[in-house]
Design a protein around this motif. Structure first.
Motif, mmCIF file in Angstrom:
data_model
loop_
_atom_site.group_PDB
_atom_site.id
_atom_site.type_symbol
_atom_site.label_atom_id
_atom_site.label_comp_id
_atom_site.label_asym_id
_atom_site.label_seq_id
_atom_site.Cartn_x
_atom_site.Cartn_y
_atom_site.Cartn_z
ATOM 1 N N UNK A 291 13.657 1.631 4.817
ATOM 2 C CA UNK A 291 12.527 2.210 5.546
ATOM 3 C C UNK A 291 11.607 1.114 6.055
ATOM 4 N N UNK A 292 11.268 0.161 5.194
ATOM 5 C CA UNK A 292 10.348 -0.897 5.611
ATOM 6 C C UNK A 292 10.996 -1.884 6.574
ATOM 7 N N UNK A 293 12.294 -2.110 6.447
ATOM 8 C CA UNK A 293 12.996 -2.956 7.411
ATOM 9 C C UNK A 293 12.936 -2.312 8.796
ATOM 10 N N UNK A 294 13.224 -1.034 8.853
ATOM 11 C CA UNK A 294 13.175 -0.322 10.146
ATOM 12 C C UNK A 294 11.753 -0.227 10.682
ATOM 13 N N UNK A 295 10.799 -0.045 9.787
ATOM 14 C CA UNK A 295 9.396 0.015 10.222
ATOM 15 C C UNK A 295 8.994 -1.306 10.864
ATOM 16 N N UNK A 296 9.341 -2.408 10.241
ATOM 17 C CA UNK A 296 8.999 -3.719 10.800
ATOM 18 C C UNK A 296 9.652 -3.910 12.161
ATOM 19 N N UNK A 297 10.910 -3.557 12.252
ATOM 20 C CA UNK A 297 11.648 -3.714 13.503
ATOM 21 C C UNK A 297 11.053 -2.866 14.632
ATOM 22 N N UNK A 298 10.621 -1.659 14.300
ATOM 23 C CA UNK A 298 10.151 -0.719 15.317
ATOM 24 C C UNK A 298 8.635 -0.643 15.451
ATOM 25 N N UNK A 299 7.917 -1.426 14.679
ATOM 26 C CA UNK A 299 6.458 -1.372 14.688
ATOM 27 C C UNK A 299 5.839 -1.567 16.075
ATOM 28 N N UNK A 300 6.383 -2.445 16.916
ATOM 29 C CA UNK A 300 5.789 -2.592 18.250
ATOM 30 C C UNK A 300 5.811 -1.304 19.080
ATOM 31 N N UNK A 301 6.715 -0.385 18.739
ATOM 32 C CA UNK A 301 6.811 0.869 19.497
ATOM 33 C C UNK A 301 5.846 1.950 19.011
ATOM 34 N N UNK A 302 5.200 1.725 17.883
ATOM 35 C CA UNK A 302 4.241 2.702 17.367
ATOM 36 C C UNK A 302 2.989 2.658 18.236
ATOM 37 N N UNK A 303 2.757 3.712 18.993
ATOM 38 C CA UNK A 303 1.641 3.740 19.943
ATOM 39 C C UNK A 303 0.325 4.156 19.306
ATOM 40 N N UNK A 304 0.372 4.838 18.177
ATOM 41 C CA UNK A 304 -0.849 5.318 17.527
ATOM 42 C C UNK A 304 -0.909 4.754 16.104
ATOM 43 N N UNK A 305 -1.528 3.585 15.920
ATOM 44 C CA UNK A 305 -1.577 2.960 14.596
ATOM 45 C C UNK A 305 -2.133 3.868 13.502
ATOM 46 N N UNK A 306 -2.999 4.789 13.864
ATOM 47 C CA UNK A 306 -3.560 5.706 12.863
ATOM 48 C C UNK A 306 -2.520 6.698 12.350
ATOM 49 N N UNK A 307 -1.370 6.771 12.998
ATOM 50 C CA UNK A 307 -0.280 7.667 12.586
ATOM 51 C C UNK A 307 0.797 6.921 11.804
ATOM 52 N N UNK A 308 0.468 5.737 11.296
ATOM 53 C CA UNK A 308 1.450 4.917 10.588
ATOM 54 C C UNK A 308 2.087 5.659 9.417
ATOM 55 N N UNK B 85 0.816 -1.215 0.000
ATOM 56 C CA UNK B 85 0.000 0.000 0.000
ATOM 57 C C UNK B 85 0.854 1.271 0.000
ATOM 58 N N UNK B 86 1.946 1.263 0.758
ATOM 59 C CA UNK B 86 2.748 2.480 0.951
ATOM 60 C C UNK B 86 4.040 2.524 0.146
ATOM 61 N N UNK B 87 4.394 1.459 -0.536
ATOM 62 C CA UNK B 87 5.675 1.395 -1.254
ATOM 63 C C UNK B 87 5.851 2.559 -2.228
#
Length: 80
Positions: A52-69, A26-28
């Motif tokens: 970017x996507x590697x780092x996003x996957x690694x840090x995804x658990x720290x994203x507190x507001x999924x609507x701000x993805x 969706x975001x690529x």
């Protein structure tokens, strides 16, 4: 995309790799466009997009507001 991106983010945060793959699909294009604007080089933009996507996957658990993805993903792209 049939599922709302927020639902996909939450699913990905819970370990659903398919959901993360759908987010990548969706975001690529948007991430690549930002990467091209930053680097002005197709090879480097591809590398930046991948990182970017590697780092996003690694840090995804720290994203507190999924609507701000999307803005969060943009921030990753700009800070690499």
């Amino acid at each position: 995309m049939s599922e709302a991106p927020v639902q996909l983010v939450v699913a990905a945060q819970n370990g659903d790799r398919e959901a993360f793959g759908r987010l990548v699909e969706h975001y690529r294009g948007r991430v690549y466009a930002m990467a091209m604007a930053i680097t002005a080089d197709t090879h480097e933009a591809q590398e930046l997009t991948q990182e970017t996507f590697v780092r996003a996957l690694k840090n995804l658990p720290r994203l507190e507001a999924p609507e701000r993805f999307q803005p969060w993903l943009r921030g990753i792209t700009h800070t690499i």
